[in-house]
Design an enzyme around this catalytic site. Sequence first.
Site, mmCIF file in Angstrom:
data_model
loop_
_atom_site.group_PDB
_atom_site.id
_atom_site.type_symbol
_atom_site.label_atom_id
_atom_site.label_comp_id
_atom_site.label_asym_id
_atom_site.label_seq_id
_atom_site.Cartn_x
_atom_site.Cartn_y
_atom_site.Cartn_z
ATOM 1 N N GLU A 1 0.799 -1.222 0.000
ATOM 2 C CA GLU A 1 0.000 0.000 0.000
ATOM 3 C C GLU A 1 0.835 1.277 0.000
ATOM 4 O OE1 GLU A 1 0.896 -1.476 3.945
ATOM 5 O OE2 GLU A 1 -0.288 -2.348 2.331
ATOM 6 N N ASP B 1 21.239 18.401 -30.255
ATOM 7 C CA ASP B 1 21.586 19.344 -31.310
ATOM 8 C C ASP B 1 22.991 19.859 -31.002
ATOM 9 O OD1 ASP B 1 21.355 20.916 -33.510
ATOM 10 O OD2 ASP B 1 20.163 22.480 -32.542
ATOM 11 N N ASP C 1 5.532 -0.710 7.337
ATOM 12 C CA ASP C 1 5.291 0.353 6.359
ATOM 13 C C ASP C 1 5.864 1.685 6.831
ATOM 14 O OD1 ASP C 1 4.055 -1.198 4.467
ATOM 15 O OD2 ASP C 1 2.040 -0.875 5.262
ATOM 16 N N ASP D 1 16.396 22.944 -28.913
ATOM 17 C CA ASP D 1 15.711 24.190 -28.571
ATOM 18 C C ASP D 1 15.010 24.856 -29.742
ATOM 19 O OD1 ASP D 1 17.897 24.978 -30.021
ATOM 20 O OD2 ASP D 1 18.558 26.532 -28.619
#
Length: 920
Positions: free
Chosen positions: A354, A396, A760, A663
């Site tokens: 959970e 690029d 938990d 860009d």
Amino acid sequence: MKYDLWQRLFTRFLETFHLKRFFIRNSSFKELHQSSYAKEIGQTLAVQLRHYSTLESEALLNTLSSHEEGLTEVEAQEQQLKVGLNEVAQEKPLTWWQHLWYCYRNPFNVLLSLLAVVAFLTDDLTGSVIISIMVLLSTFLRYWQESKSNKAAESLKAMVTNTAMVLRREINYSDLSLLQQRYGAKVKQLKEIQFEIPIQYLVPGDIILLSAGDMIPADCRILSAKDLFVSQAAMTGESMPVEKYALQHSMDVNSPLELDNLVFMGTNVVSGTAKAVVLNTGIQTYFGALAHRVTATDRSVTSFQLGVNKISWLLIRFMLIMAPIVLFINGFTKGDWGEAVLFALSVAVGLTPEMLPMIVTSTLAKGAVFLSRKKVIVKRLDAIQNFGAMDVLCTDKTGTLTQDKIFLSHHVDVLGKKSHTVLMLAFLNSYYQTGLKNLLDVAVLEAVDQDMKFEKLRFKKLDEVPFDFERRRMSVIVRTPQSQIRMVTKGAVEEMVKVCTHIEIKGEIKELTTQLRKEIEEITQHYNREGLRVVAVAYRDFDGICENFSVKDESDLILAGYITFLDPPKESARPAIQQLHAHGVSVKVLTGDNEFVTQKICQEIGIPHEKVLLGGMVETLSDEDLKQAVEEYTIFAKLSPIHKERIVEQLKANGHVVGFLGDGINDAAAIRAADIGISVDSAVDIAKESADLILLEKSLMVLENGVIEGRRTFANMLKYIKMTASSNFGNVFSVLVASAFIPFLPMLPIHLLVQNLLYDVSQIAIPFDHVDEEQLEKPQRWQPSEVGRFMVVFGPISSIFDILTFGMMWFVFDANTPAQQSLFQSGWFVVGLLTQTLIVHMIRTKKIPFIQSCAATPLVVMTIIISAIGIFLPMGPLAHYFKLEALPLTYFLYLPCILLAYMCVTQWIKGIYIRRYGWQ
């Protein structure tokens, strides 16, 4: 029974409660456009849009209470009070109660809630309360973490708001401060009445200017256009851009998207310029109306989402199989079916991870906070894990590998002699173009002196032919001081030479012969090999009166010369490339520039540069051939936007997780195609919109930090999943053994629930744990089969020591009758909780825990606290309430031996496992 049946039943259940989005994302808008939703909304809106498309410009402006010079600021504010901000509903943040519901509605919480109801109906009030606490804990922790993350993300996103060029009449320069108060620091005053403002402040009636790279910010009617091409792929699925005009050519059109003089929110300008009036904004747009009909606008399922989904189904299937087995074994062996049901429910709770949504959210949020300190804006949290899984980065060249500042180094004639005429022509072209000004244009504008800037006043602009990525050139048309109409064109050398028939040398016009073409190629390649970018400049004079110019007029040009640009590599590029390579990320350069400049730059920064694949070759390769080529080549030059997108797609088809950093408008398609799209704050609108991450600084070093953080995030998520899966499997295996041979329940339902709750809580600190350097060296991906194998190998180890504990309690402490069952259960409760809590330290690293690798302080502290609580419960005053019993002091002489032996065996098995399967 086949797992598929369970999955179909569970999926139907999720659909009933609107929970299916946890596993399956909604379709794209182009799919939605073809659905019944589009048909429903199309009628009223289509009638209105068709009416607007037929009106004359003056009549349309009167209808919208607008003016050819735009609205006044007062009119714009009044209009905004009526229509609201230019935002679709889904872009607004959730209310607190919607967010709380969203945090609750995951499959694990739903299952636990059902189990809590069943426990309550079977009079197990304590069990119902404990399960409810677990659900609340998971929900509120996730809500708290996401709220913090969302607030941070929203503040960062405000820094990269897309803007639009709008006209505001009756505005003085002194009013700029007032506009900044309203629109924020993003507002810029440009020429006369032109302002750049955030797109959410646009209103119907606003006059906007569009150019290449702009996103269409609203539904608009074109008033004037010059070679305007718009990509409508997001709305219609059309792969090719469509041309738009100021006039509608045909009224025999069914869909508003096919109207020639309308453009729509969600599309983008590929090339050309336009002046348009805003018709509708926000949810009144065609895009907004579509968005209003669906619950989300998410992209296709990412590798991260697929991984979480597969792990979730693995654990759910395991639970659906094991819980009934526990029920029947206890029911038949003990005869008390009511108690067996409660015990099986508790086992089901124990098998339910959970805390998985909370752990995932926490680790991703922590990663987002870390990256924000590195000036990286995370638009989608899932992208952080994809960052860690990335093994190929496509980038690029300009501004990324090279400096963001380009310098004009030479302005020469055709034979390479310095020429002020060439510089003047280039300056006129860069100054008067209204399209997308790139770094080359900026360099030209900065290179000229005041005399040349003054000289431009003697020229008058008449028209322009905007840049596009097919022609790779652009032209402006001016009237010279001698009243001559002249087209001035600049662009890539190869494309320019194709449309030139003559050259000019020292004022003399000569025919462009084959020999001269060879000389031009040699001269320009010489500059390229020195790492200089070369742009050719040409012109053509027209006789008579010409009003409209187009691409076809770019012919019979006279080549005047070249301008060259120095784009030096960044100092940080070489070490950043080395770091990325060291961490298993190969870097490929995808550029529209020529191969010689690209090779020179790559040589300087350490990228293999011997082999280059050109766009022309990409065009001829089949998909199968390209799949092989993308593996062999590192440099791809002279690419069009379609080429870049295709290369990214083929890399993904080869099994790579691909990132793309760009860009420009030519990068937008590849950014969206990549697993993780990366752009920068200074990018064009469509590139920023397509990206998952926005860099406030162009730096590959930042990317290396992001890769490391993504892997750290993934490693911490995997720790929880591995621990949960293995310890749960071990517990259930122990329960099955004990249930078969012990005449009473080995542990009461409340014991299992309390144990699971404490366990938990101990895992909350996992997102803050350290990760070994070795786990950060290679890309990390979800491997559900690996989790299953890990569970089967390590789960039974704890069962061995559980069985030893059973024997100790049975034979040493005589807890072997129903009357002594609470002592037996208390003994296993403590061992079970401590081994579950310690397992995190054993499998969080492949090294020797506590010696070679120690957990972070928060995790150590939580382990100590939970272990202390686990011992306190049976020994303290709360023991009776939890149906536990104080353990004899001699028990604590055996306990360290069991725990130490457990750790040693786990470490031994771990070594064998690593040698055979490795360690993720």
